[in-house]
Design a protein around this motif. Sequence first.
Motif, PDB file in Angstrom:
ATOM      1  N   SER A 155      43.509  16.904  46.529  1.00 23.16           N
ATOM      2  CA  SER A 155      43.719  17.821  47.657  1.00 23.16           C
ATOM      3  C   SER A 155      42.637  18.896  47.702  1.00 23.16           C
ATOM      4  O   SER A 155      42.265  19.358  48.772  1.00 23.16           O
ATOM      5  CB  SER A 155      45.116  18.443  47.614  1.00 23.16           C
ATOM      6  N   HIS A 178      45.670  23.465  43.999  1.00 23.75           N
ATOM      7  CA  HIS A 178      45.419  22.116  44.505  1.00 23.75           C
ATOM      8  C   HIS A 178      45.291  21.121  43.358  1.00 23.75           C
ATOM      9  O   HIS A 178      44.892  21.477  42.259  1.00 23.75           O
ATOM     10  CB  HIS A 178      44.113  22.079  45.304  1.00 23.75           C
ATOM     11  N   THR A 179      45.587  19.874  43.655  1.00 20.18           N
ATOM     12  CA  THR A 179      45.234  18.785  42.746  1.00 20.18           C
ATOM     13  C   THR A 179      43.765  18.481  42.988  1.00 20.18           C
ATOM     14  O   THR A 179      43.171  18.987  43.953  1.00 20.18           O
ATOM     15  CB  THR A 179      46.070  17.526  43.041  1.00 20.18           C
ATOM     16  N   ALA A 215      40.327  19.620  50.849  1.00 17.85           N
ATOM     17  CA  ALA A 215      40.246  20.975  51.400  1.00 17.85           C
ATOM     18  C   ALA A 215      38.796  21.451  51.466  1.00 17.85           C
ATOM     19  O   ALA A 215      38.399  22.120  52.429  1.00 17.85           O
ATOM     20  CB  ALA A 215      41.073  21.938  50.555  1.00 17.85           C
TER      21      ALA A 215
END
Length: 177
Positions: free
Chosen positions: A95, A91-92, A99
């Motif tokens: 994100s 993930h960045t 999440a």
Amino acid sequence: MAARRLGPDEEALWARVRATVRAMPGRKAAAPSPERLPLPAPATGMTVAGVPTPPPSHARREPGHTLDGGWDRRLASGVVAPDRTIDLHGHTLASAHAALEMGLGQALMHGDRVILLITGKPPRPESQRPHARGAIRAAIPDWLRLSAFSGAIAAVRNAHPRHGGAGALYVVLRRRR
């Protein structure tokens, strides 16, 4: 999600942000309008991406830092089986944050008690190369403290090696009353 009008100070801040936005080479893009920005905190009962928001009493409490000795011993020995796993690999930062929030909301909605949060191992202290490794792991304490669900968090502990060791955390949620 409903949009709201920006106040004068927010409008001035948004104008400063817009002034710093530049299109990527080869692309033609305008800065997003303030109407498309998410609201800072939806009202109780509203949902964000299908996840219910907690009541206001939970919204601003800090995550807890203590558990009774039995919990700490069971977590440290690795005998606690997590009810849910949230894996933030790949993930960045943005994100991963989304999440995490979605996973916390779903865990609360399903009555889960222990979440295994896989963040990836932090960089080794002897590592000399400049890198961005460990950025998600470093941001987790702030994200949990500022989360809309922070009042529902009883404790955060390092995971046992069988559950990921230094690359994971246990997030223990408060019991429903």
